[in-house]
Motif scaffolding. Structure first.
Motif, PDB file in Angstrom:
ATOM      1  N   LYS A  80       0.905  -1.149  -0.109  1.00 21.08           N
ATOM      2  CA  LYS A  80       0.098   0.058  -0.037  1.00 21.08           C
ATOM      3  C   LYS A  80       0.878   1.307   0.139  1.00 21.08           C
ATOM      4  O   LYS A  80       0.893   2.292  -0.707  1.00 21.08           O
ATOM      5  CB  LYS A  80      -1.112   0.014   1.281  1.00 21.08           C
ATOM      6  N   LEU A  81       1.798   1.384   0.785  1.00 19.99           N
ATOM      7  CA  LEU A  81       2.910   2.439   0.857  1.00 19.99           C
ATOM      8  C   LEU A  81       3.367   2.398  -0.510  1.00 19.99           C
ATOM      9  O   LEU A  81       3.487   3.900  -1.041  1.00 19.99           O
ATOM     10  CB  LEU A  81       4.008   2.176   1.676  1.00 19.99           C
ATOM     11  N   GLN A  82       3.797   1.628  -1.295  1.00 23.72           N
ATOM     12  CA  GLN A  82       4.399   1.687  -2.470  1.00 23.72           C
ATOM     13  C   GLN A  82       3.131   2.247  -3.513  1.00 23.72           C
ATOM     14  O   GLN A  82       3.731   2.991  -4.184  1.00 23.72           O
ATOM     15  CB  GLN A  82       4.903   0.259  -3.225  1.00 23.72           C
ATOM     16  N   SER A  83       2.182   1.859  -3.442  1.00 19.19           N
ATOM     17  CA  SER A  83       1.065   2.146  -4.357  1.00 19.19           C
ATOM     18  C   SER A  83       0.835   3.789  -4.272  1.00 19.19           C
ATOM     19  O   SER A  83       0.514   4.360  -4.884  1.00 19.19           O
ATOM     20  CB  SER A  83      -0.152   1.565  -4.230  1.00 19.19           C
ATOM     21  N   LEU A  84       1.077   4.370  -3.033  1.00 20.05           N
ATOM     22  CA  LEU A  84       0.829   5.795  -2.624  1.00 20.05           C
ATOM     23  C   LEU A  84       2.199   6.619  -3.078  1.00 20.05           C
ATOM     24  O   LEU A  84       1.998   7.797  -2.929  1.00 20.05           O
ATOM     25  CB  LEU A  84       0.374   5.901  -1.240  1.00 20.05           C
ATOM     26  N   ALA A  85       3.287   5.832  -2.978  1.00 20.59           N
ATOM     27  CA  ALA A  85       4.439   6.683  -3.436  1.00 20.59           C
ATOM     28  C   ALA A  85       4.716   7.019  -4.921  1.00 20.59           C
ATOM     29  O   ALA A  85       4.400   6.390  -5.614  1.00 20.59           O
ATOM     30  CB  ALA A  85       5.603   5.866  -2.848  1.00 20.59           C
ATOM     31  N   GLU A  86       5.270   8.157  -4.901  1.00 18.56           N
ATOM     32  CA  GLU A  86       5.905   8.753  -6.213  1.00 18.56           C
ATOM     33  C   GLU A  86       7.104   7.899  -6.518  1.00 18.56           C
ATOM     34  O   GLU A  86       8.250   8.174  -5.939  1.00 18.56           O
ATOM     35  CB  GLU A  86       6.138  10.136  -6.401  1.00 18.56           C
TER      36      GLU A  86
END
Length: 125
Positions: free
Chosen positions: A14-20
């Motif tokens: 989820k963090l990866q999906s929210l990261a640029e």
């Protein structure tokens, strides 16, 4: 001071999906989600901060380490906070920490890495 936290695969995904990509670290993503300002120890005070600040390096730029004796080529990406992201996704705060992680023994990242056009990282200081 930094701390280590462990998250499960679902939280990390989820963090990866929210990261640029190639800009955000897990920490910067969490800071955005929590509404926190950038820490005072941002790019300006990191090892690569001065190089980013005056344009000698840019966010997203790739650096290369050509290990001819081992027939290996490693790439790292410059992050917005001055960290270096390895191809495995791990982020290191200094060139030497990144090179050491890649080699498995102590390395001088300022000597190891170069820009893709061949300029040694140490020559940019």
């Amino acid at each position: 001071m930094t701390r280590t936290i462990r998250v499960d695969d679902e939280v990390f995904a989820k963090l990866q999906s929210l990261a640029e990509p190639f800009v955000d670290t897990p920490n910067s993503t969490l800071r955005k989600l929590l509404g926190l300002d950038r820490p005072a120890s941002g790019a300006g005070s990191s090892a690569l901060g001065p190089l980013l600040a005056d344009g000698r390096l840019s966010v997203g730029q790739r650096l290369v380490w050509r290990r001819r004796n081992l027939n290996q080529v490693h790439y790292v990406t410059v992050m917005a906070d001055g960290g270096l992201c390895l191809e495995d996704g791990s982020v290191h705060t200094t060139p030497s920490a990144a090179a050491t992680a890649l080699a498995g023994n102590q390395q001088n990242g300022w000597k190891a890495f170069a820009t893709e056009d061949g300029t040694p990282l140490g020559d940019l200081r």
